[in-house]
Design a protein around this motif. Structure first.
Motif, PDB file in Angstrom:
ATOM      1  N   PHE A   1     -36.469   4.774  -1.937  1.00 18.13           N
ATOM      2  CA  PHE A   1     -36.473   3.049  -1.306  1.00 18.13           C
ATOM      3  C   PHE A   1     -35.181   2.813   0.712  1.00 18.13           C
ATOM      4  N   ASP A   2     -36.140   2.414   1.343  1.00 18.89           N
ATOM      5  CA  ASP A   2     -35.928   1.768   2.861  1.00 18.89           C
ATOM      6  C   ASP A   2     -34.238   1.564   2.952  1.00 18.89           C
ATOM      7  N   GLU A   3     -34.316   0.282   1.445  1.00 22.61           N
ATOM      8  CA  GLU A   3     -33.190  -0.522   1.867  1.00 22.61           C
ATOM      9  C   GLU A   3     -31.706  -0.093   0.303  1.00 22.61           C
ATOM     10  N   PHE A   4     -31.030  -0.173  -0.022  1.00 18.94           N
ATOM     11  CA  PHE A   4     -31.049  -0.381  -0.802  1.00 18.94           C
ATOM     12  C   PHE A   4     -29.948  -1.342  -0.476  1.00 18.94           C
ATOM     13  N   PHE A   5     -29.869  -2.237  -1.556  1.00 16.47           N
ATOM     14  CA  PHE A   5     -27.780  -2.586  -1.930  1.00 16.47           C
ATOM     15  C   PHE A   5     -27.674  -2.984  -3.352  1.00 16.47           C
ATOM     16  N   GLY A   6     -26.530  -2.828  -3.745  1.00 19.58           N
ATOM     17  CA  GLY A   6     -26.233  -3.346  -4.833  1.00 19.58           C
ATOM     18  C   GLY A   6     -24.882  -2.045  -5.770  1.00 19.58           C
ATOM     19  N   THR A   7     -25.374  -1.995  -6.869  1.00 21.87           N
ATOM     20  CA  THR A   7     -24.445  -1.127  -7.872  1.00 21.87           C
ATOM     21  C   THR A   7     -24.923  -0.345  -8.647  1.00 21.87           C
ATOM     22  N   ILE A   8     -23.931   0.789  -8.594  1.00 20.77           N
ATOM     23  CA  ILE A   8     -24.671   2.258  -8.794  1.00 20.77           C
ATOM     24  C   ILE A   8     -24.356   2.624 -10.414  1.00 20.77           C
ATOM     25  N   ILE A   9     -23.327   1.433 -11.128  1.00 20.41           N
ATOM     26  CA  ILE A   9     -22.888   1.789 -12.944  1.00 20.41           C
ATOM     27  C   ILE A   9     -23.782   1.167 -13.003  1.00 20.41           C
ATOM     28  N   GLY A  10     -23.589   0.547 -14.502  1.00 22.58           N
ATOM     29  CA  GLY A  10     -24.076  -0.026 -15.306  1.00 22.58           C
ATOM     30  C   GLY A  10     -23.715  -2.007 -15.407  1.00 22.58           C
ATOM     31  N   ALA A  11     -22.253  -1.691 -15.594  1.00 22.50           N
ATOM     32  CA  ALA A  11     -21.520  -2.630 -15.812  1.00 22.50           C
ATOM     33  C   ALA A  11     -20.176  -2.434 -14.912  1.00 22.50           C
ATOM     34  N   GLY A  12     -20.106  -4.343 -14.753  1.00 27.22           N
ATOM     35  CA  GLY A  12     -19.117  -4.597 -14.306  1.00 27.22           C
ATOM     36  C   GLY A  12     -18.403  -5.899 -13.964  1.00 27.22           C
ATOM     37  N   SER A  13     -17.315  -6.073 -13.230  1.00 30.16           N
ATOM     38  CA  SER A  13     -17.295  -7.798 -13.213  1.00 30.16           C
ATOM     39  C   SER A  13     -18.496  -8.672 -11.626  1.00 30.16           C
ATOM     40  N   PHE A  14     -18.546  -9.786 -12.168  1.00 31.21           N
ATOM     41  CA  PHE A  14     -19.427 -10.087 -11.552  1.00 31.21           C
ATOM     42  C   PHE A  14     -18.682 -10.850  -9.999  1.00 31.21           C
TER      43      PHE A  14
ATOM     44  N   ASP B   1     -10.273   2.976 -16.800  1.00 33.60           N
ATOM     45  CA  ASP B   1      -9.650   4.633 -16.109  1.00 33.60           C
ATOM     46  C   ASP B   1     -11.017   5.671 -16.266  1.00 33.60           C
ATOM     47  N   ARG B   2     -11.640   5.395 -17.436  1.00 31.38           N
ATOM     48  CA  ARG B   2     -12.668   6.375 -18.014  1.00 31.38           C
ATOM     49  C   ARG B   2     -14.225   5.956 -17.694  1.00 31.38           C
ATOM     50  N   LEU B   3     -14.518   4.633 -18.265  1.00 27.42           N
ATOM     51  CA  LEU B   3     -15.713   3.934 -18.182  1.00 27.42           C
ATOM     52  C   LEU B   3     -15.904   3.696 -16.471  1.00 27.42           C
ATOM     53  N   MET B   4     -15.228   3.015 -15.755  1.00 26.72           N
ATOM     54  CA  MET B   4     -14.420   2.590 -14.776  1.00 26.72           C
ATOM     55  C   MET B   4     -15.629   1.079 -14.217  1.00 26.72           C
ATOM     56  N   ILE B   5     -16.172   0.726 -15.037  1.00 26.40           N
ATOM     57  CA  ILE B   5     -16.417  -0.779 -15.668  1.00 26.40           C
ATOM     58  C   ILE B   5     -15.643  -2.284 -15.835  1.00 26.40           C
ATOM     59  N   ALA B   6     -14.671  -1.684 -15.246  1.00 25.92           N
ATOM     60  CA  ALA B   6     -13.890  -2.788 -15.016  1.00 25.92           C
ATOM     61  C   ALA B   6     -12.595  -2.518 -13.520  1.00 25.92           C
ATOM     62  N   LYS B   7     -11.817  -3.257 -13.191  1.00 24.79           N
ATOM     63  CA  LYS B   7     -10.461  -3.398 -11.821  1.00 24.79           C
ATOM     64  C   LYS B   7      -9.660  -3.632 -13.781  1.00 24.79           C
ATOM     65  N   ALA B   8      -8.672  -3.217 -13.021  1.00 21.09           N
ATOM     66  CA  ALA B   8      -7.312  -3.436 -13.854  1.00 21.09           C
ATOM     67  C   ALA B   8      -6.880  -4.804 -13.496  1.00 21.09           C
ATOM     68  N   ALA B   9      -6.843  -5.262 -12.251  1.00 21.43           N
ATOM     69  CA  ALA B   9      -6.717  -6.951 -11.881  1.00 21.43           C
ATOM     70  C   ALA B   9      -7.645  -7.428 -11.058  1.00 21.43           C
ATOM     71  N   THR B  10      -7.015  -9.433 -10.718  1.00 24.12           N
ATOM     72  CA  THR B  10      -7.930  -9.155  -9.974  1.00 24.12           C
ATOM     73  C   THR B  10      -7.605  -9.117  -8.700  1.00 24.12           C
ATOM     74  N   ARG B  11      -8.515  -9.979  -7.532  1.00 23.31           N
ATOM     75  CA  ARG B  11      -8.570  -9.462  -6.888  1.00 23.31           C
ATOM     76  C   ARG B  11      -7.684 -10.595  -5.540  1.00 23.31           C
TER      77      ARG B  11
ATOM     78  N   PRO C   1     -15.824   8.545 -27.859  1.00 16.36           N
ATOM     79  CA  PRO C   1     -17.494   7.339 -27.459  1.00 16.36           C
ATOM     80  C   PRO C   1     -16.478   6.378 -27.062  1.00 16.36           C
ATOM     81  N   ALA C   2     -17.391   5.662 -26.153  1.00 19.12           N
ATOM     82  CA  ALA C   2     -16.789   4.742 -25.693  1.00 19.12           C
ATOM     83  C   ALA C   2     -17.345   3.714 -26.759  1.00 19.12           C
ATOM     84  N   PHE C   3     -16.688   2.113 -26.365  1.00 17.67           N
ATOM     85  CA  PHE C   3     -16.792   1.617 -27.482  1.00 17.67           C
ATOM     86  C   PHE C   3     -17.640   0.956 -27.790  1.00 17.67           C
ATOM     87  N   TRP C   4     -19.169   1.167 -27.582  1.00 19.76           N
ATOM     88  CA  TRP C   4     -20.256   0.320 -28.327  1.00 19.76           C
ATOM     89  C   TRP C   4     -20.590   1.903 -28.374  1.00 19.76           C
ATOM     90  N   GLU C   5     -19.925   3.104 -28.955  1.00 15.99           N
ATOM     91  CA  GLU C   5     -20.536   3.987 -29.763  1.00 15.99           C
ATOM     92  C   GLU C   5     -19.825   4.151 -31.147  1.00 15.99           C
TER      93      GLU C   5
END
Ligand SMILES: [Ca+2]
Length: 542
Positions: A127-140, A322-332, A532-536
């Motif tokens: 890809f010449d250009e990229f904007f986005g997230t590397i991880i699979g899920a998280g806050s919008f 901390d483990r899955l990195m799919i959320a932040k502990a607090a809002t902005r 296992p993560a919660f989905w496992e």
């Protein structure tokens, strides 16, 4: 007419019958417009899960051949690497060899390194250009791993109270279209737009949610009946295919508890898809206004069937942050997050983190059964829309030829006149696994090559009208997909020879494509003491 541009729009965890042009209640006028002026496929299949589907889509191979067999975990030398392998080539890499410019906006999720750029990050994969997230899920509202090029730009969301990831993905894509026209109008381009909507968490704007007030009040049982009726009326599904029963773990709508909360969950889910469609409209407008719409092949699909994963009410900051990195502990603005499917908390806002649950996922996959993770029709069936004014004559047509993710790359190579490379960085490549759908743009095929799937031990082979499928760790089932696409009448006992023959073909495929058995994956998880993560949780207990 020169080489066509390619715009590949993938979304995340959306069921077969959610969008308007596939029988759903959700307003998707822009996708509907693409369908009305292009084609809808009735039997297109993904690979049941986020990362494997993306790896297969990008490479024309099966996920197990790319290093991304489950998610982006690294379970050591005996497991999948969790990184896109060196000996596979992405669509972007192949098209760059044919003078295409390449852009990506959205979710990557085929690299295990989340913070440090590696050889599996987008810029290293064509890809010449990229904007986005590397991880699979998280806050919008505040996505983890938000990246521009190779640089973390989470501050872009942090500093902008109006930031919303779905809008950011679409607006970046529209900006790429305009920039391309301004700066490199003589080259064709490939753009991969990978949405996270409507994957959990249920995040949406109040104004979008409000438009769905009342839309789902009839409840999942009645709405499943209505969706199937609309799919049959549209000519997408056959009238003699019966509706599967409601998921046996779920109550009839009339007996459901916390109805206001349940309705709100589905309204937010709908608003997530609605918002995505609004932004796809802005991409179409950019293509139109720059005169590029006519000769652009746009393909839209979902990466897996609707998702029945519940966000447990006992999920912890430790796990999600901390483990899955799919959320932040607090809002902005510093408020604590409220995690889990808690019926006293209405989902939608930044401080909530919920999913819509099994019963609504069951509606999303109408008329099929099972979900994301499984290879039954509810896990792998997706809408597929193909729109290309210069190349598709049958406006509003429906195609019933089965297809699956490796076919996308084969099709893109075909329509762009690009050869599949024989090697990458001196390493020989496996042969491409897909077949081109370009002839299907004109008319359905009489037959196609056998298709195979595997995810976490769930598996299937589809040869002609026959589908052999199993739900880990259960036995093989056999269905006649022409008579019974909703997989209600298991014919395995009546056709033992066919089961044995197809199982042999499956085993040969699994060996050839380096499928690692589920038992081995579980053993590696235990050896490396990976909780296992919660989905496992369910998978590990089976
Ligand atoms: Ca997904």
């Amino acid at each position: 007419m020169g080489k066509p541009n390619i715009v590949l729009i993938l979304n995340d965890d959306m069921g077969y019958s959610d969008i308007g042009c596939y029988g759903g209640e959700i307003d998707t006028p822009n996708l509907d417009r693409l369908a009305a002026n292009g084609l809808r496929f009735s039997q297109f299949y993904n690979t049941a899960r986020c990362s494997p589907s993306r790896a297969s889509l990008l490479t024309g191979l099966h996920p197990h051949q790319t290093g991304i067999g489950v998610l982006t975990y690294d379970f050591g030398p005996e497991g999948y690497s969790g990184d896109l392998a060196e000996n596979c080539v992405t669509i972007a890499e192949a098209l760059k060899g044919n003078a295409y410019r390449t852009y990506m906006s959205g979710k990557w999720h085929v690299a295990k390194s989340l913070k440090k750029p590696t050889a599996s990050w987008p810029l290293a994969r064509g890809f010449d250009e990229f904007f986005g997230t590397i991880i699979g899920a998280g806050s919008f509202y505040d996505p983890s791993t938000l990246t521009r090029g190779n640089e973390n730009v989470e501050h872009e969301a942090k500093g902008n109270p109006d930031f919303f990831y779905t809008d950011a993905i679409n607006d970046q894509a529209a900006a790429y279209v305009r920039k391309h026209h301004r700066e490199t109008p003589d080259s064709p381009f490939f753009m991969y737009v990978a949405h996270t909507a409507p994957h959990w968490p249920l995040h949406a704007h109040d104004a979008d949610i409000a438009r769905y007030k009342g839309r789902f009040d009839a409840g999942w049982d009645q709405l499943r009946v209505e969706r199937l009726e609309r799919l049959v009326r549209a000519g997408i599904l056959k009238p003699f295919w019966r509706l599967t029963d409601r998921d046996p773990t779920q109550p009839p709508w009339t007996e459901a508890q916390h109805k206001q909360w349940l309705l709100r969950c589905m309204e937010v889910y709908a608003a997530q898809i609605d918002r995505m469609d609004q932004g796809i409209g802005r991409i179409l407008q950019a293509l139109d206004q720059t005169g590029q719409l006519e000769n652009t092949l746009i393909v839209f699909l979902s990466d897996n069937g609707a998702c029945a994963e519940d966000i447990p009410d006992d999920v912890t900051v430790d796990e999600l942050v901390d483990r899955l990195m799919i959320a932040k502990a607090a809002t902005r603005d510093g408020r604590p997050m409220r995690f889990g499917n808690l019926p006293h908390i209405m989902p939608g806002a930044e401080d909530t983190y919920q999913s819509y649950g099994t019963a609504w996922a069951n509606l999303s996959n109408t008329p099929f059964r099972l979900y994301k993770h499984w290879i039954h029709e509810g896990g792998i069936s997706t809408p597929l829309i193909a729109h290309w004014p210069a190349g598709i004559r049958d406006k509003g047509g429906i195609r019933h030829t089965p297809g699956y993710l490796p076919d996308i790359m084969a099709t893109v190579l075909d329509v762009t006149g690009t050869a599949y490379p024989s090697q990458r960085n001196g390493k020989p490549l496996p042969a491409i696994e897909g077949q081109t759908l370009k002839p299907v743009f004109d008319a359905d095929l009489a037959e196609r090559a056998t298709m195979f799937w595997e995810h976490e031990g769930n598996a299937a082979a589809r040869a002609g009208k026959w589908k052999l499928v199993r739900k880990y760790p259960g036995p093989w089932e056999l269905y006649d997909m022409e008579a019974d696409r909703t997989e209600l009448n298991d014919l395995s006992a009546a056709h033992p020879d066919r089961v044995a023959d197809m199982a042999r073909q499956y085993d040969a495929w699994a060996r050839r494509c380096n499928v690692i058995p589920r038992e081995k994956i579980l053993e590696l998880m235990r050896q490396q003491n990976v909780p296992p993560a919660f989905w496992e949780r369910d998978l590990v207990s089976t």
